[in-house]
Design an enzyme around this catalytic site. Structure first.
Site, PDB file in Angstrom:
ATOM      1  N   LYS A   1      45.615  37.618  40.919  1.00 55.53           N
ATOM      2  CA  LYS A   1      46.875  38.218  41.369  1.00 55.53           C
ATOM      3  C   LYS A   1      47.874  37.167  41.833  1.00 55.53           C
ATOM      4  O   LYS A   1      47.508  36.196  42.479  1.00 55.53           O
ATOM      5  CB  LYS A   1      46.549  39.197  42.502  1.00 55.53           C
TER       6      LYS A   1
ATOM      7  N   ARG B   1      47.043  46.580  29.273  1.00 56.22           N
ATOM      8  CA  ARG B   1      47.338  45.479  30.206  1.00 56.22           C
ATOM      9  C   ARG B   1      46.818  44.181  29.582  1.00 56.22           C
ATOM     10  O   ARG B   1      45.709  44.165  29.036  1.00 56.22           O
ATOM     11  CB  ARG B   1      46.693  45.718  31.584  1.00 56.22           C
TER      12      ARG B   1
ATOM     13  N   ASP C   1      40.893  37.834  37.329  1.00 55.93           N
ATOM     14  CA  ASP C   1      41.088  38.688  36.148  1.00 55.93           C
ATOM     15  C   ASP C   1      40.651  38.003  34.865  1.00 55.93           C
ATOM     16  O   ASP C   1      40.399  38.661  33.844  1.00 55.93           O
ATOM     17  CB  ASP C   1      42.555  39.105  36.042  1.00 55.93           C
TER      18      ASP C   1
HETATM   19  O1  MRU Z   1      46.991  44.152  39.105  1.00 54.87           O
HETATM   20  P1  MRU Z   1      45.613  44.450  39.620  1.00 54.87           P
HETATM   21  O2  MRU Z   1      45.620  45.250  40.874  1.00 54.87           O
HETATM   22  O3  MRU Z   1      44.741  45.051  38.533  1.00 54.87           O
HETATM   23  O4  MRU Z   1      45.021  43.019  39.961  1.00 54.87           O
HETATM   24  C1  MRU Z   1      43.727  42.925  40.483  1.00 54.87           C
HETATM   25  C2  MRU Z   1      43.362  41.540  40.862  1.00 54.87           C
HETATM   26  O5  MRU Z   1      44.120  40.616  40.729  1.00 54.87           O
HETATM   27  C3  MRU Z   1      41.962  41.337  41.366  1.00 54.87           C
HETATM   28  O6  MRU Z   1      41.903  40.294  42.291  1.00 54.87           O
HETATM   29  C4  MRU Z   1      41.044  41.012  40.189  1.00 54.87           C
HETATM   30  O7  MRU Z   1      41.156  41.993  39.189  1.00 54.87           O
HETATM   31  C5  MRU Z   1      39.643  40.883  40.574  1.00 54.87           C
HETATM   32  S1  MRU Z   1      38.966  42.464  40.890  1.00 54.87           S
HETATM   33  C6  MRU Z   1      37.372  42.415  41.325  1.00 54.87           C
END
Ligand code: MRU
Length: 364
Positions: free
Chosen positions: A255, A90, A244
């Site tokens: 997200k 990813r 992220d």
């Molecule tokens: O695609 P995902 O479900 O991995 O995305 C997660 C997010 O966007 C979270 O808000 C982010 O990783 C922070 S997690 C503590």
């Protein structure tokens, strides 16, 4: 955190040392299933297919993936192959790169026979440190929720809004955005969480709601478009989201849809905070919009919906016309100017280079 009375983390090594166990998040909220990972390929698949997800948990899973890989090949080629395979799973969460660089730095100088044990220990340290970091974020963030409670009538709940899942499922334990919620809840501060459903994969509706429900935290799931309306009507005291990747200048990638919530919060004078563990800071970049790679995922996540039918079957249905093209951008970037503060394990700071360096002077 506890599920039906038992304490769980999202990832843990099995006692015989042969496998790493995870909670399969693709099956929540309908089914709680633990999956065993035994190979590098298992770990890479778990991250790519989002059995584990959330930036801190992706980092910890990658570390354990290297540890599993060392059992098959602890040589330099095995180490490099493991890091390259996991890094390609990813693109957006920087915790992945951070964890792999840390594993490589620890293992590469060691003689091969020592690498399996050292990899296990380093992955365990990364997991334990994540828990400690998130607990500290919880403490600092709870103070903000307490301050918001003091501005309300006695007993009136603080209304928070969160996007996606940045709770304990997104980390090893506690969560980032939700750690302050759990800490404030434990302190007896009355609160209520608006949970954005978070299309297309519905991490809010499926995961955040599941977590909060199991913990007894009052919450309401809303469609993604509702937040602006609630803010206009004084129904949101505070937004808290995860991230992220956050740049050295405080731009926050999270997200998809987070940016729109930040715009609505800014327009309505609602404070917008980000739970930010330090491994999620990318100190190498300064412009989030131009420099952060945004993952594009399979269009079926947009054109289809999966859920449980009244008679208990899990079914996937199509919601777009056959043949209509779809696009699936998984993240967006909220410019630092829209962020009220970054809640790190060392305290809360402005979303600026100076603010971050004030807490992490060793990065200057
Ligand atoms: O695609 P995902 O479900 O991995 O995305 C997660 C997010 O966007 C979270 O808000 C982010 O990783 C922070 S997690 C503590």
């Amino acid at each position: 955190m506890r599920i039906d009375g038992s304490a769980y983390r999202t990832i843990w090594p099995e006692e015989d040392g042969r496998a790493v166990a995870i909670i399969d998040q693709t099956r929540l909220p309908h089914d709680f299933a633990v999956v065993r990972l035994t190979t590098l390929e298992d770990a890479a698949h778990a991250i790519r297919a989002m059995l584990v997800r959330g930036a801190p948990l992706i980092g910890a899973a990658a570390a354990y993936g290297v540890a599993l890989a060392m059992r098959a090949d602890s040589g330099d080629t095995g180490l490099e192959r493991a890091c390259a395979t996991l890094l390609a799973t990813r693109p957006t969460a920087v915790n992945l790169r951070w964890a792999l660089e840390r594993m490589r730095a620890r293992l590469a100088p060691l003689p091969e026979p020592e690498r399996v044990a050292a990899a296990d220990a380093e992955a365990a340290s990364i997991a334990d440190e994540d828990v400690a970091i998130n607990r500290a974020i919880g403490g600092h963030g709870a103070a903000l929720i307490r301050a918001a409670a003091e501005r309300k009538r006695p007993g009136e709940p603080v209304n928070l809004l969160t996007h996606c899942n940045a709770g304990w499922l997104a980390t090893v334990d506690w969560g980032t955005a939700l750690a302050p919620v759990y800490a404030a809840f434990e302190q007896g501060i009355p609160l209520h969480v608006w949970v954005d459903e978070t299309r297309p994969r519905n991490q809010g509706a499926s995961l955040t709601a599941w977590e909060l429900k199991h913990h007894g935290v009052p919450h309401t799931v809303i469609a993604d478009n509702v937040g602006g309306h609630l803010m206009q009507h004084g129904q949101v005291d505070l937004c808290i989201v995860g991230t992220d990747r956050t740049t050295a200048t405080g731009d926050v990638c999270n997200k998809i849809g987070t940016y729109l919530k930040a715009l609505a919060a800014h327009d309505n004078g609602v404070p917008f905070y980000v739970g930010l563990p330090s491994p999620t800071i990318d100190w190498t970049i300064a412009d989030g919009v131009r420099q952060i790679p945004i993952e594009e995922r399979d269009g079926r996540e947009v054109s289809e919906l999966t859920g449980r039918t009244a008679d208990g079957r899990i079914e996937t249905v199509r919601v777009t016309p056959d043949g209509s093209p779809v696009a699936n951008f998984a993240f967006d970037v909220t410019p630092a100017r829209l962020v009220t503060g970054l809640i790190t394990e060392r305290g809360v700071c402005p979303a600026t280079r100076q603010g971050l360096l004030g807490l992490f002077p060793e990065r200057g």
